[in-house]
Design an enzyme around this catalytic site. Structure first.
Site, PDB file in Angstrom:
ATOM      1  N   GLU A  83       0.938  -1.251  -0.013  1.00 23.94           N
ATOM      2  CA  GLU A  83       0.003  -0.026  -0.049  1.00 23.94           C
ATOM      3  C   GLU A  83       0.718   1.323   0.024  1.00 23.94           C
ATOM      4  O   GLU A  83       0.545   2.287   0.780  1.00 23.94           O
ATOM      5  CB  GLU A  83      -0.751  -0.169   1.164  1.00 23.94           C
ATOM      6  CG  GLU A  83      -1.829  -1.071   1.078  1.00 23.94           C
ATOM      7  CD  GLU A  83      -2.994  -1.049   2.330  1.00 23.94           C
ATOM      8  OE1 GLU A  83      -2.605  -0.420   3.474  1.00 23.94           O
ATOM      9  OE2 GLU A  83      -4.078  -1.679   2.130  1.00 23.94           O
TER      10      GLU A  83
ATOM     11  N   GLU B 154      -6.094  -8.449   0.356  1.00 22.11           N
ATOM     12  CA  GLU B 154      -6.487  -8.365   1.837  1.00 22.11           C
ATOM     13  C   GLU B 154      -7.792  -8.172   1.706  1.00 22.11           C
ATOM     14  O   GLU B 154      -8.281  -7.225   1.064  1.00 22.11           O
ATOM     15  CB  GLU B 154      -5.642  -7.374   2.528  1.00 22.11           C
ATOM     16  CG  GLU B 154      -4.180  -7.393   2.682  1.00 22.11           C
ATOM     17  CD  GLU B 154      -3.634  -6.599   3.466  1.00 22.11           C
ATOM     18  OE1 GLU B 154      -4.129  -5.820   4.288  1.00 22.11           O
ATOM     19  OE2 GLU B 154      -2.406  -6.124   3.244  1.00 22.11           O
TER      20      GLU B 154
END
Length: 495
Positions: free
Chosen positions: A124, A271
């Site tokens: 991220e 995720e």
């Protein structure tokens, strides 16, 4: 003869029935294995949990040698990872990228080694909260790593990708529907370059999608829209009805990919999950509801409105609770596991997506510290120092269950103090000096847990845990073999 044939036919049908009902987890299902814990489960125990539950894919956040060693020879597909703090070096020097691939991929890439499928370049890195720290290094690092994989002759089966948060794309404020999805304006050009590079190399786009965060960040978000059971008012996108935020989020990405000419690029959900503590919406009942809906869809290859009836590779987040994670995003960060810190399941969960009321197979061979807790001394006189001591304990241990809406919220002062003192005591492996707090605390063998609040006993780690795991793995083998392994492990400790 007829009777014999009927009996044989009945037996065959019985076998078929067993085979049909013994379905394994959805083929697309993987797990995230995080290790930010004060007392992490031994890697071999974690890998055994994966195998016992039929999970054939795992996503790591590094290339820890112990984890890689435990995964070797299992056939479990692995996504290894490069932390964000390494991106700058790998971006600046292609030679360093080749060296990283040699030490962390090729080293394990042999018959009987680790089945590496992906390399996650960063995690991220374009989060808005990072204030652009990794904007200029992520794509060059991605290029160098994939090129290094290609040069090593393994790029055809091991792909580099970048797990990105869903905040890299959105729909305009005046048209909040999935089909209007575009990449974030400040990184639109960069995202276009990354997408084209992924497509060129046959690599997937990896995205992390969290319906829980939609609830956490917006008190007005409709609760049912975070789940898959159809209780929410649909969002109408030009006649296409979206009944849950996961589909809407995923298809917003699909629209953004299409807008840059790659609407067919494979997407991996790196995720997705639901925490069980640390917030009013983070609870086991919601996690069970969320996973039941998600797993049913994965098993049926339901897909989304933009990509119907399609296989989607998904990694649940996460496998085990991590009591040392940063709580900057929220106290729930330490409670994403479908298993507790000790590898025990939290709630019923059927990985086959059939909706059966079944529990995950727990970790085996886990050994705990003695059944001793630390609690507030009932005879303590100077309570003026209580607040400072609680603060100290919670600085070095996990007290997030005490927060508003959490499992241990609502206890009296004594209960809060005891929870904090015990959490610290367990983190410190029950050292005598860890249960004093200026005379405010005492060890006790009486469990202070309540109906809703569990005062934990930590697990053994290090050499003691290794011995316990070795003994457990011997199972029914001879006592002599067990003694031999124990002696060898003791020698290793001395060494």
């Amino acid at each position: 003869m007829m009777a014999a044939r009927l009996i044989a036919a009945a037996a065959a049908l019985a076998v078929l029935a067993v085979l049909c009902c013994a379905a394994g987890p959805a083929a697309a299902l993987g797990m995230n294995w995080g290790t930010q814990a004060t007392h992490p489960l031994p890697p071999k125990a974690v890998v055994q949990v994966l195998q016992d539950n039929g999970i054939k894919k795992v996503k790591l956040f590094d290339t820890d040698p112990a984890a890689m060693s435990a995964l070797a020879g299992t056939g479990i597909e692995v996504m290894v990872a490069i932390p964000n703090n390494m991106l700058a070096d790998l971006a600046d020097d292609a030679g360093k990228a080749k060296d990283w691939v040699k030490r962390n991929v090729r080293r394990y890439d042999f018959d009987g080694g680790v089945t590496i499928k992906y390399v996650a370049v960063g995690n991220e890195p374009f989060l808005e909260s990072y204030n652009g720290s990794f904007i200029n290094v992520t794509f060059p690092a991605l290029e160098n790593i994939q090129n290094a994989l290609n040069d090593a002759g393994i790029g055809d089966r091991i792909k580099a990708t970048v797990p990105l948060n869903a905040d890299v794309y959105n729909s305009p404020k005046n048209n909040q529907v999935p089909s209007a999805g575009r990449f974030r304006t400040d990184i639109a050009g960069l995202m276009t370059d990354i997408v084209k590079f992924l497509a060129k190399n046959g690599a997937p786009f990896t995205v992390n999608i969290y319906p829980f965060l939609s609830l956490y960040l917006n008190d007005n978000f409709p609760l049912d829209y975070a789940f898959f059971d159809g209780g929410a008012t649909p969002v109408n996108d030009n006649g296409v009805l979206y009944t849950n935020v996961f589909d809407a989020n995923f298809d917003t990405l699909v629209a953004a990919l299409a807008a840059v000419g790659h609407g067919d690029l494979p997407v991996v959900v790196g995720e997705v999950g639901w925490p069980t503590d640390g917030d009013k919406h983070a609870k086991a009942s919601y996690a069970q509801r969320f996973y039941a809906g998600l797993l049913k869809r994965l098993a049926a290859n339901t897909g989304t409105p933009a990509r119907p009836n399609q296989y989607t590779e998904v990694y649940l987040f996460g496998l085990v609770d991590e009591d040392a994670k940063s709580v900057a995003p929220g106290s729930f960060e330490r409670h994403w596991g479908v298993l507790r810190y000790d590898g025990q399941p939290k709630f019923a969960m059927d990985l086959t997506g059939q909706g059966r009321n079944t529990m995950l197979v727990p970790a085996k061979g886990v050994k705990y510290l003695p059944r001793t807790w630390c609690a507030l001394n009932p005879n303590a006189k100077d309570l003026g120092k209580l607040g400072a001591n609680i603060d100290y304990a919670c600085t070095f241990a996990d007290c997030t269950p005490l927060g508003f809406g959490s499992t241990c919220n609502g206890m009296d002062v004594a209960g809060n103090a005891s929870y904090a003192f015990n959490a610290y005591y367990q983190v410190q492996n029950q050292k005598d000096e860890a249960c004093d707090f200026q005379g405010l605390a005492l060890p006790t063998e009486t469990d202070p847990s309540t109906a809703t609040c569990n005062f934990t006993i930590q697990i053994q780690t290090g050499a003691a845990a290794a011995m316990a795991m070795a003994m457990a793995s011997l199972g029914g083998r001879s006592a002599g073999a067990a003694a031999l392994v124990l002696a060898l492990l003791q020698l290793l400790v001395l060494w």
